[in-house]
Design an enzyme around this catalytic site. Sequence first.
Site, short mmCIF file in Angstrom:
data_model
loop_
_atom_site.label_atom_id
_atom_site.label_comp_id
_atom_site.label_asym_id
_atom_site.label_seq_id
_atom_site.Cartn_x
_atom_site.Cartn_y
_atom_site.Cartn_z
N ASP A 1 0.86 -1.18 0.00
CA ASP A 1 0.00 0.00 0.00
C ASP A 1 0.90 1.23 0.00
O ASP A 1 1.55 1.54 1.01
CB ASP A 1 -0.88 -0.06 1.27
CG ASP A 1 -1.91 1.04 1.31
OD1 ASP A 1 -1.71 2.08 0.66
OD2 ASP A 1 -2.93 0.85 2.01
N HIS A 2 0.90 1.92 -1.13
CA HIS A 2 1.84 3.04 -1.28
C HIS A 2 1.45 4.23 -0.41
O HIS A 2 2.19 5.20 -0.30
CB HIS A 2 1.91 3.45 -2.76
CG HIS A 2 3.23 4.05 -3.15
ND1 HIS A 2 4.13 4.56 -2.24
CD2 HIS A 2 3.82 4.22 -4.38
CE1 HIS A 2 5.20 5.03 -2.88
NE2 HIS A 2 5.04 4.83 -4.18
N ARG A 3 0.27 4.17 0.21
CA ARG A 3 -0.09 5.29 1.08
C ARG A 3 0.85 5.37 2.27
O ARG A 3 1.18 6.45 2.75
CB ARG A 3 -1.54 5.13 1.60
CG ARG A 3 -2.59 5.38 0.54
CD ARG A 3 -3.97 5.11 1.06
NE ARG A 3 -4.13 3.73 1.52
CZ ARG A 3 -5.25 3.26 2.07
NH1 ARG A 3 -6.29 4.04 2.24
NH2 ARG A 3 -5.34 2.00 2.43
#
Length: 540
Positions: A510-512
Amino acid sequence: MRKEFKLPELGENIDAADVLKILVKAGDYIKHDEPVLEIETDKATIEVPSTVEGLIKEVLAVEGQKIKVGSTVIVVEESAAPAEAPAAAPVTAEVSVPASAPSVSEPAKVSAPAEFILPELGENIDAADVLKILIKVGDVVAADQAVIEIETDKATIEVPSNISGTVTEILIKEGQKAKVGQPVFRVSGGAAVSAPAEAKPAPAPQAPAEQKSGPVKPAPAQQESKFVPVDTQPGILTDAAPAAPSARRIARELGVDVNKVTGSGPHGRISVDDVKAYVKKLNLSRREEKPSGFGVAAVPLPDFTKFGTIERKPMSNIRTKTAEHLSYAWASIPHVTQFDKADITDLEAIRKMFAPKVEAKGAKLTVTAILIKVISHALNKFPQFNASVDMEKKEIIYKSYCNIGVAVDTERGLIVPVINDTDKKNITEISLGLAEISEKARLRKISPEDLQGGCFTISNLGGIGGTYFTPIVNSPEVAILGVSKGAYEPVYKNGEFVPRLMLPLSLSYDHRIIDGADAIRFLRWVIEALEQPMKILIEG
Ligand code: CAO
């Protein structure tokens, strides 16, 4: 002599009912067991028979109002019997029960055909696939006896009966979908044990089930209580919405909280139409809502029959849930997938060396079991991989426990059971845990608890094949490791090509909350731990 007929006991925990219809009027001559009124409780619609006989002087119950058990319904004048009626019919103020009506004088007894309805199955579960029907017509069903085996998107469950009696009819079929609240089977001559199924409207009363013989009992002393509509008694019975069973059923079927529906009937009584109107309003207001970021409008499908023959089959619950869950995860998590390879030549030699020891304990030492252990250490080293994102509160939730989910391929589809506390278990214990959940998953014995609490998922497709793939993060987790088929390939080492067993790994994250550099560091750490197992012992 004047006599009152009072509303008798209606069953356990039922202290009032709605008056649907008054079947008599002042001036009528009523006999024993003749129906006086039709009432409705949460469980059934019942015609209540008279236990008194005489000329009706007064009708105190009012249609559309609630009436309490023990309240006076009608007052009769006994001496006013018509010529053909017995002048002083033996009466008893004790309640007689029509054989075909739900319990009146004996709470919880159901002598009428009773229905078993599919009970609530858990939050957000409104239907299930019927895998097996464990009873047949003619069987005598006991309370708590398993009657059907169903499958929700979470688990396979044996559903116990809450009624007893002889099965007269089975209303569902294996392979069908059954909705919560749907009738499953009927019994006769039994008793409701808990939360009885909704009974069908009671037919006209027949012979009393409890015919009093022997000496005539004097009627008990007149009670003070008069008919008391519940509306005038605030706080006693106003906690539940006044809704007909049919309205409750449709509300359940449509997934609506009946308590939120405004009733248009007398005293706010909720009808089926009220529930439908509420759902319509809800749908309209939802349509007007702005799309929620990841919402993708459904594109109408073409008419495939134009191109050839087709067959439509209903999705299983697992397939439906997987589709919904993965669509949500794919649309709401900004995914990146990092690929790399681990040289597991030495690890494979170690695996083979220790395999008999693990096998002696009843499990198999596989790459997946080893990976679970390595990932558990990696999560400890890289806490942002053992986390969840709370975008509403703008917070990252870090977990100090370590449970690993393992994607298991079953004939009904993909499920992800979880092995708990993998950081505290050795590889033998993990292997045993993996064998147990894989077996349970394939035998449909996974419980909802087995699927909860995962921190990170491993999806090993290598036993089947493939080089690389892009696994979808199992929300609300933030990363997943995809494992493809390990194979020997030439690796350039010390100036020459040597055959090495290389395991392809795909880390989606999850690149968040995880940046590319963090992901490479994480994956490299995992690869080094696989290539040099001492790393775990040294770095922990
Ligand atoms: N590369 C090469 N061989 C592999 C391998 C890999 N990555 N992973 C497993 N194998 C081998 C095993 O060593 C074993 O070989 P032997 O029988 O010769 O020892 C064989 O494949 C079968 O392994 P297994 O499946 O019994 O055991 P496992 O612990 O490795 O895997 C499980 C367990 C549950 C992960 C697996 O059975 C499974 O269901 N995999 C599919 C997961 C899946 O569908 N993922 C997709 C999710 S996204 O749609």
